[in-house]
Enzyme design. Structure first.
Site, PDB file in Angstrom:
ATOM      1  N   ASP A  53       9.539 -79.325  12.821  1.00  0.00           N
ATOM      2  CA  ASP A  53       9.773 -78.076  12.102  1.00  0.00           C
ATOM      3  C   ASP A  53       9.657 -78.304  10.594  1.00  0.00           C
ATOM      4  O   ASP A  53      10.623 -78.166   9.850  1.00  0.00           O
ATOM      5  CB  ASP A  53      11.173 -77.560  12.478  1.00  0.00           C
ATOM      6  CG  ASP A  53      11.546 -76.269  11.771  1.00  0.00           C
ATOM      7  OD1 ASP A  53      10.638 -75.573  11.295  1.00  0.00           O
ATOM      8  OD2 ASP A  53      12.748 -75.979  11.687  1.00  0.00           O
ATOM      9  N   GLU A  69      15.932 -86.288   8.010  1.00  0.00           N
ATOM     10  CA  GLU A  69      15.880 -85.345   6.897  1.00  0.00           C
ATOM     11  C   GLU A  69      15.529 -86.110   5.628  1.00  0.00           C
ATOM     12  O   GLU A  69      16.231 -87.033   5.222  1.00  0.00           O
ATOM     13  CB  GLU A  69      17.214 -84.608   6.726  1.00  0.00           C
ATOM     14  CG  GLU A  69      17.233 -83.647   5.552  1.00  0.00           C
ATOM     15  CD  GLU A  69      16.049 -82.689   5.543  1.00  0.00           C
ATOM     16  OE1 GLU A  69      15.385 -82.587   4.490  1.00  0.00           O
ATOM     17  OE2 GLU A  69      15.762 -82.058   6.596  1.00  0.00           O
ATOM     18  N   SER A  97      19.151 -76.028  13.557  1.00  0.00           N
ATOM     19  CA  SER A  97      18.799 -76.523  14.890  1.00  0.00           C
ATOM     20  C   SER A  97      19.742 -77.614  15.393  1.00  0.00           C
ATOM     21  O   SER A  97      20.181 -77.562  16.556  1.00  0.00           O
ATOM     22  CB  SER A  97      17.355 -77.024  14.902  1.00  0.00           C
ATOM     23  OG  SER A  97      16.464 -76.002  14.526  1.00  0.00           O
TER      24      SER A  97
END
Length: 296
Positions: A181, A135, A117
């Site tokens: 996500d 992350e 993405s």
């Protein structure tokens, strides 16, 4: 901006540490997610004002489809690969395939790499836009940080993206595209995601929020989505593709995006897109959904 140059590909050894998206890169769920993500950004860019893209679970940036762990599942063969040479794609899928080809710019006719993405957004980032990427996984974070290390428009953070989202809103730009996500490895993810989105919306009610979700256990997924639908938040759109009947025994049977504050015309674009995907990537017993779960 990185002009689509892929970061160092993940290896099989890396992928064994935990859930890793490389096994699933380019599958039917990615086609849906990345096509809608790209269209949402393009619609938001119709206003000539800067925005921030916030990704709560950004991943590694890109994935080598020739690597063993992508070849092991071959999920991309039932996803992006089926669209690669199609000549009848709707505009939204033309844009998506063009983005993936750009990521393969050294051999644009071959499908060797798949962008995550952040890489897809990076190709379309405006000169005054910026990205905030979270992350938690240490290996993916290093790869992602290395990919964007010279890009002043991008901030890469090694931490919990759900907590990071609350800290990131409201942004100075007052315009944001947020992608949530997660891997949904933990059952608590479903509750945590819903609670985080409700909190983020309270802090920043005009943000555009995209929640990707899998359907492994339908009741569990619907519980999360019902919390959002019943939260009092207006303008919530469901976009979903099922490739198998619901089952608790056969892994992911459907995937979708739950969009809060979708930009004007996204529902129309999604309807055209899903009609095509249902025929091309779907199965005889699958179905598609584009539905306003909560209106104005």
């Amino acid at each position: 901006m990185n002009a689509g140059i892929p970061p160092a590909p993940l290896t099989l050894e890396d992928s064994m540490l935990s859930y890793r998206h490389g096994y699933h890169a380019g599958n039917y769920a990615d086609v849906l997610k990345h096509t809608i993500l790209l269209q949402t950004l393009q619609l938001m860019h119709k206003k000539d004002k800067p925005l921030v893209y916030i990704d709560t679970h950004a991943g590694a940036g890109g994935y080598a489809l020739s690597d063993e762990f992508a070849q092991k599942t071959g999920e991309y063969l039932e996803g992006v690969a089926k669209l690669w040479d199609k000549t009848d794609l709707p505009q939204s899928l033309q844009d998506y395939v063009a983005a993936v080809r750009h990521f393969n710019e050294e051999n644009p006719d071959e499908l060797n790499f798949y962008p995550g993405s952040p890489a897809i957004i990076d190709m379309e980032l405006g000169p005054k836009d910026r990205m905030v990427l979270h992350e938690l996984h240490s290996t993916d974070y290093v790869l992602l940080d290395d990919y964007f290390c010279e890009d002043r428009q991008v901030k890469v953070l090694n931490g919990d993206g759900l907590q990071g989202l609350i800290a990131a809103v409201p942004p100075l730009e007052r315009r944001a595209l947020v992608l949530v996500d997660p891997s949904y490895e933990m059952k608590t993810d479903y509750q945590d995601v819903a609670e985080t989105l409700i909190k983020a919306h309270k802090r920043f009610a005009t943000g555009v929020f995209l929640l990707w979700y899998p359907v492994v256990n339908r009741a569990q997924t619907e519980g999360m989505l019902s919390r959002l639908a019943n939260s009092g938040i207006k303008r919530q759109l469901r976009i979903e593709q099922a490739i198998k009947p619901d089952s608790d025994e056969f892994g992911m049977t459907a995937a979708g995006l739950w969009v809060i504050n979708p930009p004007w015309q996204l529902d129309e674009i999604a309807t055209e897109l899903m009609d095509y995907l249902g025929k091309t990537l779907g199965q005889a017993d699958g179905n598609i959904t584009v539905k306003w779960e909560v209106g104005e």
